[in-house]
Design a protein around this motif. Sequence first.
Motif, PDB file in Angstrom:
ATOM      1  N   THR A  93       0.851  -1.194   0.000  1.00 36.44           N
ATOM      2  CA  THR A  93       0.000   0.000   0.000  1.00 36.44           C
ATOM      3  C   THR A  93       0.884   1.241   0.000  1.00 36.44           C
ATOM      4  O   THR A  93       2.091   1.167   0.212  1.00 36.44           O
ATOM      5  CB  THR A  93      -0.901   0.015   1.245  1.00 36.44           C
ATOM      6  OG1 THR A  93      -0.063   0.108   2.398  1.00 36.44           O
ATOM      7  CG2 THR A  93      -1.777  -1.230   1.319  1.00 36.44           C
ATOM      8  N   ASP A  94       0.260   2.403  -0.197  1.00 34.34           N
ATOM      9  CA  ASP A  94       1.020   3.661  -0.168  1.00 34.34           C
ATOM     10  C   ASP A  94       1.667   3.869   1.195  1.00 34.34           C
ATOM     11  O   ASP A  94       2.808   4.326   1.295  1.00 34.34           O
ATOM     12  CB  ASP A  94       0.109   4.842  -0.512  1.00 34.34           C
ATOM     13  CG  ASP A  94      -0.310   4.839  -1.976  1.00 34.34           C
ATOM     14  OD1 ASP A  94       0.429   4.244  -2.796  1.00 34.34           O
ATOM     15  OD2 ASP A  94      -1.354   5.437  -2.302  1.00 34.34           O
ATOM     16  N   GLU A  95       0.951   3.520   2.257  1.00 36.24           N
ATOM     17  CA  GLU A  95       1.498   3.658   3.615  1.00 36.24           C
ATOM     18  C   GLU A  95       2.706   2.748   3.817  1.00 36.24           C
ATOM     19  O   GLU A  95       3.725   3.149   4.371  1.00 36.24           O
ATOM     20  CB  GLU A  95       0.415   3.323   4.643  1.00 36.24           C
ATOM     21  CG  GLU A  95       0.864   3.459   6.079  1.00 36.24           C
ATOM     22  CD  GLU A  95      -0.243   3.065   7.045  1.00 36.24           C
ATOM     23  OE1 GLU A  95       0.111   2.600   8.135  1.00 36.24           O
ATOM     24  OE2 GLU A  95      -1.437   3.228   6.707  1.00 36.24           O
ATOM     25  N   GLU A  98       5.695   4.174   1.967  1.00 30.40           N
ATOM     26  CA  GLU A  98       6.321   5.289   2.684  1.00 30.40           C
ATOM     27  C   GLU A  98       7.279   4.771   3.755  1.00 30.40           C
ATOM     28  O   GLU A  98       8.365   5.310   3.949  1.00 30.40           O
ATOM     29  CB  GLU A  98       5.260   6.197   3.316  1.00 30.40           C
ATOM     30  CG  GLU A  98       4.507   7.034   2.317  1.00 30.40           C
ATOM     31  CD  GLU A  98       5.403   7.999   1.557  1.00 30.40           C
ATOM     32  OE1 GLU A  98       6.313   8.595   2.177  1.00 30.40           O
ATOM     33  OE2 GLU A  98       5.196   8.137   0.336  1.00 30.40           O
ATOM     34  N   ASN A  99       6.861   3.725   4.474  1.00 26.86           N
ATOM     35  CA  ASN A  99       7.737   3.131   5.489  1.00 26.86           C
ATOM     36  C   ASN A  99       8.972   2.497   4.866  1.00 26.86           C
ATOM     37  O   ASN A  99      10.057   2.522   5.452  1.00 26.86           O
ATOM     38  CB  ASN A  99       6.993   2.076   6.305  1.00 26.86           C
ATOM     39  CG  ASN A  99       6.183   2.672   7.412  1.00 26.86           C
ATOM     40  OD1 ASN A  99       6.490   3.760   7.895  1.00 26.86           O
ATOM     41  ND2 ASN A  99       5.141   1.981   7.828  1.00 26.86           N
ATOM     42  N   LYS A 102      11.537   5.403   3.621  1.00 24.16           N
ATOM     43  CA  LYS A 102      12.030   6.433   4.545  1.00 24.16           C
ATOM     44  C   LYS A 102      13.449   6.093   5.016  1.00 24.16           C
ATOM     45  O   LYS A 102      13.880   4.940   4.971  1.00 24.16           O
ATOM     46  CB  LYS A 102      11.083   6.599   5.729  1.00 24.16           C
ATOM     47  CG  LYS A 102      11.112   5.466   6.720  1.00 24.16           C
ATOM     48  CD  LYS A 102      10.169   5.752   7.869  1.00 24.16           C
ATOM     49  CE  LYS A 102      10.261   4.614   8.883  1.00 24.16           C
ATOM     50  NZ  LYS A 102       9.381   4.804   9.994  1.00 24.16           N
TER      51      LYS A 102
END
Length: 135
Positions: A93-95, A98-99, A102
């Motif tokens: 997923t997009d979330e 992002e993790n 980072k």
Amino acid sequence: MNELLDREEIWWAQRSRVQWLGEGDRNTKYFHYRTSIRRRKDTIGGLWSESGSWCYDRASIAATTISYFKEIYTTTRPNRVEEVTSLFHLKVTDEMNENLIKDFTAEEVRSTLQQMHPTKAVRPDGMSIIFFQKF
């Protein structure tokens, strides 16, 4: 003499990949026969090219093989990519993405290195230990 026989036996074992050699066979005719058969089976004597001619030298066999794989792994109409990829369900997923992208923190690195087996290293020169000490 025994050392030379042992060396020859090791050489033939590596060449033939025969398991039963470990049980004590010492260069019998049967052993050499089986090795010769394997060598013949593992050798590509030639290939039929796309034009229907028989290729028997190394260069033409290589060219025929490369041509074959280029043809089966190349598409001429990649215009429906979006249609095909839309059929796949997203696993990241997009979330989650992002993790994943980072920047990592010093604590994450320290924790990861502490979880490693003591005899393992990121690199053979022990870079993981030096990297850990910098934090």
